[in-house]
Design a protein around this motif. Structure first.
Motif, short mmCIF file in Angstrom:
data_model
loop_
_atom_site.label_atom_id
_atom_site.label_comp_id
_atom_site.label_asym_id
_atom_site.label_seq_id
_atom_site.Cartn_x
_atom_site.Cartn_y
_atom_site.Cartn_z
N CYS A 65 85.78 60.17 23.27
CA CYS A 65 86.22 60.13 22.10
C CYS A 65 87.67 60.79 21.90
O CYS A 65 88.48 60.49 21.00
CB CYS A 65 85.31 60.59 21.02
SG CYS A 65 84.14 59.18 20.70
N CYS A 70 83.47 64.28 21.89
CA CYS A 70 83.13 64.26 23.25
C CYS A 70 84.42 63.83 24.04
O CYS A 70 85.49 63.41 23.39
CB CYS A 70 81.93 63.08 23.72
SG CYS A 70 82.62 61.47 23.50
N CYS A 124 78.65 64.20 19.20
CA CYS A 124 79.94 63.84 18.85
C CYS A 124 80.06 63.37 17.64
O CYS A 124 79.50 62.52 17.01
CB CYS A 124 80.36 62.90 19.84
SG CYS A 124 82.04 62.28 19.64
ZN LIG Z 1 82.16 60.40 21.16
#
Ligand SMILES: [Zn+2]
Ligand SMILES: [Zn+2]
Length: 246
Positions: free
Chosen positions: A72, A69, A48
């Protein structure tokens, strides 16, 4: 100060004869062949762009250069980004456990070496002014005898030629698992445990926070929140290992 730390470590822990990660034969190199191939495979891992956690096998990776991800994409972190040397599993996880729980302090050298390699792959990390380890509360420090993040920070700082300060961040009490509280409440409690001792030394500085492992991100996030409140510029995280997302 930095070279003193190196001299001291070299004196106490002469160069490894065996592979520091698995204990196998390393034949004049830093690691054995098997560990070399595992470490090289970390560089092929997808992660990520924000939290640095690694994509789990079977997770859907969008075809873009920067990808976040699922956490996030929803969550606002108080840091810019986090990077880690590799996924928290296999030989890396075992090494961190030997370092942290069996007191093999010299493993800080190998782990920090891998962390620095990961840091060098991220251009934004070239603007860091100051390295701060995630602190331990006194009771835990007395039990363990050392702060694993402190040893990693010292070596990362040495290799990146950055100042490290072990006193700017303190943890006033150990937080217990708080069943029944949601994430925001847990994080607030955790953030209450950390404190900056001298805000003047942090103001406007780009900070790199060092921890051994990044999994839920709650610790890194709580520390970053406190550092941000103290007036830091950009805040980054660097860990020896990070979890996976699916
Ligand atoms: Zn992330
Ligand atoms: Zn090995």
């Amino acid at each position: 100060m930095l070279s003193l730390w190196r001299d001291l470590l070299n004196l106490i822990f002469p160069s490894f004869l065996d592979c520091p990660l698995c204990g196998g034969k390393k034949e004049g190199k830093d690691f054995c062949n098997s560990c070399y191939s595992i470490i090289s495979s970390y560089k092929q891992e997808l992660y990520c762009s924000r939290c640095g956690r690694f994509a789990g096998k079977g997770s859907v990776i969008p075809c873009v250069s920067d990808h976040y991800c699922y956490i996030c994409r929803k969550r606002q972190w108080p840091f810019e980004l986090v990077r880690a040397a590799g996924p928290y599993e296999g030989v890396l996880k075992e090494t961190i456990h030997r370092f942290k729980y069996l007191g093999r302090k010299n493993l800080a050298l190998s782990l920090a070496g891998l962390m620095v390699e990961a840091a060098r792959m991220e251009p934004l990390l070239t603007c860091v002014d100051l390295v701060l380890p995630v602190p331990l509360a006194d009771e835990k420090l007395h039990v363990r005898g050392f702060n694993q993040a402190g040893l990693l920070a010292e070596e990362v700082g040495y290799r990146l030629q950055l100042p490290v300060n072990h006193k700017l961040l303190v943890k006033d009490f150990e937080t217990r698992p708080q069943v029944g509280l949601d994430r925001v409440a847990r994080e607030k409690n955790l953030a209450g445990a950390f404190r900056v001792t001298n805000t003047g030394a942090i103001q406007g500085k780009n900070i790199m926070i060092i921890d051994d492992v990044f999994t839920t991100g709650n610790t890194m996030s709580s520390v970053a929140m406190v550092v941000r409140s103290a007036g830091a510029g950009n805040i980054f995280g660097l860990a020896a290992a990070a979890g996976r997302y699916f």
